[in-house]
Design an enzyme around this catalytic site. Structure first.
Site, PDB file in Angstrom:
ATOM      1  N   CYS A   1       0.842  -1.196   0.000  1.00  0.00           N
ATOM      2  CA  CYS A   1       0.000   0.000   0.000  1.00  0.00           C
ATOM      3  C   CYS A   1       0.883   1.254   0.000  1.00  0.00           C
ATOM      4  O   CYS A   1       2.010   1.245   0.486  1.00  0.00           O
ATOM      5  CB  CYS A   1      -0.902   0.001   1.229  1.00  0.00           C
ATOM      6  SG  CYS A   1      -2.082   1.375   1.249  1.00  0.00           S
TER       7      CYS A   1
ATOM      8  N   ASP B   1       0.447   3.753   1.763  1.00  0.00           N
ATOM      9  CA  ASP B   1       0.442   4.316   3.114  1.00  0.00           C
ATOM     10  C   ASP B   1       1.866   4.588   3.618  1.00  0.00           C
ATOM     11  O   ASP B   1       2.716   3.688   3.606  1.00  0.00           O
ATOM     12  CB  ASP B   1      -0.277   3.327   4.053  1.00  0.00           C
ATOM     13  CG  ASP B   1      -0.627   3.947   5.388  1.00  0.00           C
ATOM     14  OD1 ASP B   1       0.281   4.482   6.053  1.00  0.00           O
ATOM     15  OD2 ASP B   1      -1.816   3.911   5.755  1.00  0.00           O
TER      16      ASP B   1
ATOM     17  N   ARG C   1       3.051   4.792   6.385  1.00  0.00           N
ATOM     18  CA  ARG C   1       3.469   4.068   7.594  1.00  0.00           C
ATOM     19  C   ARG C   1       3.908   2.635   7.308  1.00  0.00           C
ATOM     20  O   ARG C   1       4.216   1.877   8.215  1.00  0.00           O
ATOM     21  CB  ARG C   1       2.322   4.059   8.606  1.00  0.00           C
ATOM     22  CG  ARG C   1       1.924   5.449   9.063  1.00  0.00           C
ATOM     23  CD  ARG C   1       0.577   5.430   9.729  1.00  0.00           C
ATOM     24  NE  ARG C   1      -0.486   4.994   8.815  1.00  0.00           N
ATOM     25  CZ  ARG C   1      -1.760   4.834   9.171  1.00  0.00           C
ATOM     26  NH1 ARG C   1      -2.124   5.025  10.418  1.00  0.00           N
ATOM     27  NH2 ARG C   1      -2.656   4.459   8.285  1.00  0.00           N
TER      28      ARG C   1
ATOM     29  N   HIS D   1      -2.076  -4.164   4.908  1.00  0.00           N
ATOM     30  CA  HIS D   1      -1.881  -3.735   6.305  1.00  0.00           C
ATOM     31  C   HIS D   1      -3.231  -3.483   6.937  1.00  0.00           C
ATOM     32  O   HIS D   1      -4.184  -3.068   6.267  1.00  0.00           O
ATOM     33  CB  HIS D   1      -0.984  -2.487   6.380  1.00  0.00           C
ATOM     34  CG  HIS D   1      -1.610  -1.251   5.824  1.00  0.00           C
ATOM     35  ND1 HIS D   1      -2.192  -0.285   6.624  1.00  0.00           N
ATOM     36  CD2 HIS D   1      -1.782  -0.820   4.558  1.00  0.00           C
ATOM     37  CE1 HIS D   1      -2.675   0.688   5.858  1.00  0.00           C
ATOM     38  NE2 HIS D   1      -2.442   0.390   4.605  1.00  0.00           N
TER      39      HIS D   1
ATOM     40  N   CYS E   1      -6.238  -0.272   6.770  1.00  0.00           N
ATOM     41  CA  CYS E   1      -5.959   0.409   5.496  1.00  0.00           C
ATOM     42  C   CYS E   1      -7.067   1.418   5.147  1.00  0.00           C
ATOM     43  O   CYS E   1      -8.250   1.072   5.130  1.00  0.00           O
ATOM     44  CB  CYS E   1      -5.825  -0.632   4.381  1.00  0.00           C
ATOM     45  SG  CYS E   1      -5.478   0.086   2.773  1.00  0.00           S
TER      46      CYS E   1
HETATM   47 CO    CO Z   1      -3.448   1.170   2.997  1.00  0.00          CO
END
Ligand code: CO
Length: 221
Positions: free
Chosen positions: A40, A42, A44, A96, A99
């Site tokens: 992803c 993302d 993090r 993750h 999400c």
């Molecule tokens: Co995500």
């Protein structure tokens, strides 16, 4: 300050060279990663960092909700290059928990262009609605869809012609489905790895599951 990033870059490059003077020269000559990571976007979930791999060791493709869509030219270009040129040994789909993309798809609300991108996740939510509706906590529902979404993407990759052709050629290549927890920084294997054409597809595994046993309305006594 954006210029701070250049200062950080200088310090990083100097540190690397101090540890290994040949580091960049060697890296510049070629890349030979063993792994393709599909994760992803993302911020993090930094791919290299969470598996402790250096530059050159992980070929990375990231998008919102870690999708591997069979018609996406961007993803397909990455996949073909990774499989046919780099000859990676492992393809890892890593989702993750929590999400935001999955959350958006599950909410059913309109967000704009992203709703089109997330359509496969929305379809998954409808497909598994009966089961999902039984989970009252929204976050728990999101997390289950995060896992299911990884399985679906593994299935896309297992069925992909580039991957099938590699297996037909006898090229060693495994596909894995993992999930990462932002809460504790740990990865979990969803135990859905496929190592070649001999393996039953996830669909077949799912289909082989015996249907839930119906309670027979027996005659008492
Ligand atoms: Co995500």
């Amino acid at each position: 300050m954006i210029s701070e990033l250049f200062d950080r870059n200088l310090r990083w490059a100097a540190g690397r060279t101090r540890m290994d003077p040949e580091y960049f020269r060697r890296l510049a000559s070629q890349q030979g990663p063993e792994y393709l990571w599909i994760g992803c976007s993302d911020s993090r979930v930094p791919a290299n960092e969470i598996v402790g791999l250096d530059p050159g060791e992980l070929f990375v493709h990231r998008n919102v909700a870690n999708l591997a869509p069979p018609q996406d030219a961007n993803f397909l270009s990455v996949l073909q290059f990774a499989v046919e040129i780099l000859k990676v040994r492992h393809i890892i789909v890593c989702g993750h928990y929590g999400c935001g993309g999955v959350r958006a798809a599950l909410s059913g609300e309109r967000h704009g262009l992203i709703d089109h991108w997330l359509q496969p996740v929305a379809c998954l939510c409808r497909r598994d609605a009966a089961e999902l509706d039984g989970i009252l906590d929204f976050d728990a529902r999101v997390n289950l869809v995060c896992e299911r979404n990884v399985l679906d993407q593994v299935e896309n990759i297992v069925g992909n012609p580039f991957v099938r052709d590699a297996w037909d050629r006898g090229q060693p290549l495994s596909v894995h489905g993992w999930i990462y927890s932002i809460q504790d920084g740990l990865l979990r294997d969803l135990e859905t790895s496929v190592h070649g054409v001999e393996e039953p597809s996830i669909h077949r595994v799912r289909a082989q599951k015996p249907p839930p046993r119906r309670r027979r309305r027996g005659i008492a006594g």
